[in-house]
Write an enzyme that holds these catalytic residues in place. Sequence first.
Site, PDB file in Angstrom:
ATOM      1  CB  SER A   1       1.111   4.402  -1.933  1.00  0.00           C
ATOM      2  OG  SER A   1       0.791   4.532  -0.534  1.00  0.00           O
TER       3      SER A   1
ATOM      4  CE  LYS B   1       2.430   7.409   0.851  1.00  0.00           C
ATOM      5  NZ  LYS B   1       1.596   6.396   1.126  1.00  0.00           N
TER       6      LYS B   1
ATOM      7  CB  SER C   1       0.336   2.176   1.448  1.00  0.00           C
ATOM      8  OG  SER C   1      -0.386   2.061   0.231  1.00  0.00           O
TER       9      SER C   1
END
Lengths: 469, 99
Positions: free
Chosen positions: A153, A78, A177
Site C-alpha cells: 500500500s 505516507k 506494504s
Amino acid sequence: MDLSKLTIAQARKDLDAKKYSALDLTNAYLEQIRAKDKDIHAYLEVWEDSAREEAKKADELIAAGKSLPLTGIPLAIKDNILIEGRIASAASKILENYHASYDSTVIKKLKAQAPVFLGRANMDEFAMGSSTENSAYGPSKNPHDITRVPGGSSGGSAAAVAGDLALAALGSDTGGSIRQPAALTGIVGLKTTYGSVSRFGLIAMGSSLDQIGPLTKSVEDAKILFDAICGYDRYDSTSLPEQDVPAKKPNVIGVPRGFLKEGVNPDVLEHFEKTLMALKAKGYEVRDIELPNLSYGLAVYYIVMPAEVSTNLARLDGIRYGLSVDAPTIKEVYEKSRGQGFGPETRRRIILGTFVLSSGYADAYYRKAKAVRELIRADFAKAFESVDVVVTPTTTSPAFTFGSKSDPLSMYLEDIFTVPVNLAGVPAISVPMGVVERDGKQLPVGFQIIAPQRAEETLFTIGKDIEQA
Amino acid sequence: MTDGPKVDIKALADLARVEISDVEMAKLEKEIPDILKFVEQIQGVATDTKPVSPELRNVMRTDEHPHATGEYTERILKAAPAQKDNRVVVKQVVTRKQK
C-alpha cells in the site's frame, strides 16, 4: 545536483560542506514534483510553503554547525501517519477532511532533526492493497513504466522516492506494504521489528501486524531513517523496551526451497539465484532450510488482518471523525457514513473480519488462525537457530499493469513472501536485485532478507553486501 | 475442504453497520465464500489444542502528571463533524419503539 543518484548520506555531506543549501535542495524536489507528479501521482498534497520554511530553518541549523543526520532532508510521509494540523486521510473519503490533532511519535522524532516534509504520499485506502488502486483519490504510477502499479500500500511513498520526487519516505507495512512497493520500484524498503518503532499516531489497520518503516535509495539511508524513528515509546503499549543487541557478523543464509516453489517467474528466480551466488562469493554460506508452515501464511493473514481491520475501523462512525451523512436515526448515520465513506476493498475486509469473528465461526477461523500463526512464529525461531537470515524474492513477479488483478484473491497472492514476516513480528528488508523485461520495459525486482527480532543490523550488513556485489 | 459455511452478507453488513448496495451485495456473495474457501486450508493443520494465550503484563500507563483540564478539548472537538457548546453532537440514541 543530480537527484537520481542522490542519497541522504551524500546530501548530508553536501549540505554540511555548503555545496548547496537545504532550500536549494527542497526547491529542486518541488520543481521535480511540479514537472512530474501530474503523471506519477505520488502525492495527495504537497506542502510547498511549509517545506521552504522548514528548509530555511534547517539552513540556520547547518550554518550554526548544529546539523543532525536528517537536517534539511526532503521527505514524503505516507498519508496514514499523523502530523499535527495536517490532513491525514489514509487515502479514504471518510477522513478526507480530518486534520490530525497531534504528532505521531515518528514525526515528533523526525522533527527533532529538522527535516523537510514535502507532502503526504498516496496509498491504498487504510493501507489495504498492493497497488494503490484502492486509493479513493486515484492510483499512483510506477516511475519505471506508468502503465504499471508502483505496488502498495505504500505505493505513493515508493513512487516518490523512485521518481526523485523525495529523497526518502516513510511508509507502513502490515503484510508487505513497504517491501513490495520498494521491490516493484527498485528501491530499498525496511519492515522493522514489531514494537521497535512506535505506532502512536499511525492510523491503525491490523494492530498486531502494522509497523512504520523507511523507503530509501540505499541500505545506508534506510539505517539512517530507522535510527531516527526507532525506540521505546510509552504511548504505544506494544513498544519494545530498549535493549542492546550485540552486533554479530552474519555468515549463514537459509533458503526455504520448498516455499519458493510457489509460482515465482523464472527470470525473477534467476536474479534471486544470481544474488545468492554473489553472496557466496563474498564468503557467506548458503544453506537450504525447511519452514513448513510458511505456506499457510497468506491464509492466516487473510483471517487475522480483516478481523483486526473490522475492529479498528469501528471507530469511524460519522460521529467522532470525518465524513458524516445525516439520516433519521443514529444507526442509519453509522451505516450511511461508513457505506459512503469507505471504498469497496475496505468494505470487503470489514465484512470478512466481521464473519471470522462472529459467534459460531470464531473458533474455526480466528482462533485457528492464531494457533497456526504460532507455528509460523516457531518455524522462524527454529530456523534462526541454524541460520542468521532467511531469504526469498520479495515478490513472485515484477510490477503488474493497472486493472490486471481485479479479482481480490489474485491481488492477495501478491503478498505471499512478505506476510509471514509480519505474522512472526520479525524484521525484513527488500533490496533491488536487478531488472526483468516485460513488454519492452525494464522492471525492477527485489531480494528479501528476513532476520530474527531486533536484528536490523544484520539486514543492513547483508543488504550493503548485495548493493556492492 | 468443505463447501464452506453459508454466509449471510446482509446480516454481516448489518452487524458491521455498513450500507451496501444490491449490486455490491451480489458481488460479495460470491467473493467472500471464495476467500473463505482459500483460507480454510488451515483447518487441517495440526495445532496445539490448548488455546494460545499471551503472556500477561500490564500495558497501562501509570496515571500521573495529567495535563491541564481543557488543554486538548478544542483540538479533539474540531475533529468531530458536529459540535455545540464544547460537546460532540450525537443523534438521539434511545427512541420510542416505532410501530
